[in-house]
Write a protein that holds these residues in place. Structure first.
Motif, PDB file in Angstrom:
ATOM      1  N   PRO A 128       0.817  -1.208   0.000  1.00 53.08           N
ATOM      2  CA  PRO A 128       0.000   0.000   0.000  1.00 53.08           C
ATOM      3  C   PRO A 128       0.856   1.267   0.000  1.00 53.08           C
ATOM      4  O   PRO A 128       1.850   1.349   0.729  1.00 53.08           O
ATOM      5  N   HIS A 129       0.483   2.195  -0.852  1.00 50.25           N
ATOM      6  CA  HIS A 129       1.105   3.527  -0.934  1.00 50.25           C
ATOM      7  C   HIS A 129       2.492   3.513  -1.554  1.00 50.25           C
ATOM      8  O   HIS A 129       3.216   4.505  -1.462  1.00 50.25           O
ATOM      9  N   LEU A 130       2.887   2.410  -2.189  1.00 49.07           N
ATOM     10  CA  LEU A 130       4.131   2.339  -2.946  1.00 49.07           C
ATOM     11  C   LEU A 130       3.743   1.994  -4.382  1.00 49.07           C
ATOM     12  O   LEU A 130       3.109   0.965  -4.622  1.00 49.07           O
ATOM     13  N   TYR A 131       4.085   2.879  -5.321  1.00 51.17           N
ATOM     14  CA  TYR A 131       3.602   2.768  -6.688  1.00 51.17           C
ATOM     15  C   TYR A 131       4.749   2.823  -7.692  1.00 51.17           C
ATOM     16  O   TYR A 131       5.750   3.506  -7.464  1.00 51.17           O
ATOM     17  N   PHE A 132       4.552   2.139  -8.813  1.00 49.18           N
ATOM     18  CA  PHE A 132       5.381   2.347 -10.004  1.00 49.18           C
ATOM     19  C   PHE A 132       4.501   3.153 -10.943  1.00 49.18           C
ATOM     20  O   PHE A 132       3.410   2.708 -11.316  1.00 49.18           O
ATOM     21  N   ARG A 133       4.961   4.330 -11.324  1.00 48.20           N
ATOM     22  CA  ARG A 133       4.154   5.222 -12.148  1.00 48.20           C
ATOM     23  C   ARG A 133       4.851   5.519 -13.461  1.00 48.20           C
ATOM     24  O   ARG A 133       6.069   5.681 -13.509  1.00 48.20           O
ATOM     25  N   MET A 134       4.057   5.633 -14.499  1.00 48.75           N
ATOM     26  CA  MET A 134       4.544   6.079 -15.793  1.00 48.75           C
ATOM     27  C   MET A 134       3.732   7.304 -16.189  1.00 48.75           C
ATOM     28  O   MET A 134       2.523   7.351 -15.941  1.00 48.75           O
ATOM     29  N   GLN A 135       4.420   8.265 -16.771  1.00 50.78           N
ATOM     30  CA  GLN A 135       3.759   9.475 -17.237  1.00 50.78           C
ATOM     31  C   GLN A 135       4.178   9.733 -18.673  1.00 50.78           C
ATOM     32  O   GLN A 135       5.328   9.494 -19.035  1.00 50.78           O
ATOM     33  N   ALA A 136       3.254  10.253 -19.452  1.00 47.64           N
ATOM     34  CA  ALA A 136       3.546  10.743 -20.795  1.00 47.64           C
ATOM     35  C   ALA A 136       2.804  12.068 -20.911  1.00 47.64           C
ATOM     36  O   ALA A 136       1.571  12.101 -20.842  1.00 47.64           O
ATOM     37  N   GLU A 137       3.559  13.130 -21.039  1.00 44.99           N
ATOM     38  CA  GLU A 137       2.984  14.475 -21.032  1.00 44.99           C
ATOM     39  C   GLU A 137       3.372  15.230 -22.301  1.00 44.99           C
ATOM     40  O   GLU A 137       3.957  14.667 -23.210  1.00 44.99           O
ATOM     41  N   ARG A 138       3.077  16.525 -22.324  1.00 44.02           N
ATOM     42  CA  ARG A 138       3.374  17.369 -23.487  1.00 44.02           C
ATOM     43  C   ARG A 138       4.860  17.623 -23.676  1.00 44.02           C
ATOM     44  O   ARG A 138       5.295  17.919 -24.781  1.00 44.02           O
ATOM     45  N   ASP A 139       5.643  17.551 -22.608  1.00 44.60           N
ATOM     46  CA  ASP A 139       7.061  17.891 -22.740  1.00 44.60           C
ATOM     47  C   ASP A 139       8.009  16.857 -22.140  1.00 44.60           C
ATOM     48  O   ASP A 139       9.208  17.069 -22.130  1.00 44.60           O
ATOM     49  N   PHE A 140       7.482  15.744 -21.666  1.00 42.01           N
ATOM     50  CA  PHE A 140       8.351  14.694 -21.122  1.00 42.01           C
ATOM     51  C   PHE A 140       7.583  13.391 -20.947  1.00 42.01           C
ATOM     52  O   PHE A 140       6.354  13.366 -20.976  1.00 42.01           O
ATOM     53  N   ALA A 141       8.356  12.342 -20.744  1.00 39.31           N
ATOM     54  CA  ALA A 141       7.829  11.050 -20.306  1.00 39.31           C
ATOM     55  C   ALA A 141       8.670  10.661 -19.094  1.00 39.31           C
ATOM     56  O   ALA A 141       9.830  11.052 -18.987  1.00 39.31           O
ATOM     57  N   ALA A 142       8.082   9.908 -18.170  1.00 40.66           N
ATOM     58  CA  ALA A 142       8.813   9.536 -16.960  1.00 40.66           C
ATOM     59  C   ALA A 142       8.326   8.195 -16.429  1.00 40.66           C
ATOM     60  O   ALA A 142       7.170   7.824 -16.609  1.00 40.66           O
ATOM     61  N   VAL A 143       9.249   7.513 -15.773  1.00 44.39           N
ATOM     62  CA  VAL A 143       8.953   6.305 -15.012  1.00 44.39           C
ATOM     63  C   VAL A 143       9.450   6.585 -13.606  1.00 44.39           C
ATOM     64  O   VAL A 143      10.548   7.118 -13.421  1.00 44.39           O
ATOM     65  N   SER A 144       8.641   6.231 -12.605  1.00 46.11           N
ATOM     66  CA  SER A 144       9.059   6.539 -11.236  1.00 46.11           C
ATOM     67  C   SER A 144       8.560   5.494 -10.249  1.00 46.11           C
ATOM     68  O   SER A 144       7.603   4.780 -10.497  1.00 46.11           O
ATOM     69  N   VAL A 145       9.266   5.461  -9.132  1.00 48.14           N
ATOM     70  CA  VAL A 145       8.819   4.742  -7.948  1.00 48.14           C
ATOM     71  C   VAL A 145       8.374   5.839  -6.994  1.00 48.14           C
ATOM     72  O   VAL A 145       9.130   6.768  -6.711  1.00 48.14           O
TER      73      VAL A 145
END
Length: 153
Positions: free
Chosen positions: A43-60
């Motif tokens: 709980p409350h620990l996530y692997f996140r991916m983002q794709a936006e207008r000016d970047f993409a990211a992968v995060s913990v």
């Protein structure tokens, strides 16, 4: 300029395409996985991916409502940094703790790809090529590391 509906539709199309692209890829344990909505089981620990207008990211991301437990989870992740970086084969940014307006502490470890735009379909192959190996590597890391987090909650 894009309308809110165009932005929403484009992002939805991207994540649908990403999901179809990743669907045949099994987890490190050989089972099917929803890569976009990866479940760590903690709980409350996530692997996140983002794709936006000016970047993409992968995060913990660690966003626990109890600041002490959040810090403990982050310290455990920090202790496993060599294992994480060995699996990722690259160095990620370990960002300083952020506090939300509600006072929640957010811990984040991430890798970004700048100068891509999810609203432009010609950027999609570059974004997918960035996200895919990193989320797969996070899964491989997690298949070994998750046991070190289970007793902390």
């Amino acid at each position: 300029m894009y309308t809110k509906q165009e932005v929403s539709r484009s992002k939805q199309e991207f994540w649908t395409a990403f999901g179809w692209y990743m669907k045949p890829v099994p987890s490190a344990e050989g089972i099917p996985v929803n890569w976009k909505n990866y479940k760590t089981g903690i709980p409350h620990l996530y692997f996140r991916m983002q794709a936006e207008r000016d970047f993409a990211a992968v995060s913990v991301v660690i966003q626990h409502p109890d600041p002490g437990i959040g810090e403990l989870l982050f310290e455990q992740l920090l202790a496993l940094k060599p294992l994480l970086e060995n699996e990722l084969q690259e160095t990620w940014a370990w960002l300083p703790v952020e506090c939300t307006a509600q006072g929640k502490a957010i811990y984040r470890v991430e890798r970004k790809l700048e100068e891509v735009n999810v609203l432009e379909k010609e950027s999609w192959p570059e974004i997918i090529s960035f996200l895919k190996p990193r989320i797969i590597a996070l899964d491989a890391f997690w298949s070994n590391a998750r046991y070190g987090f289970e007793g902390l909650i």
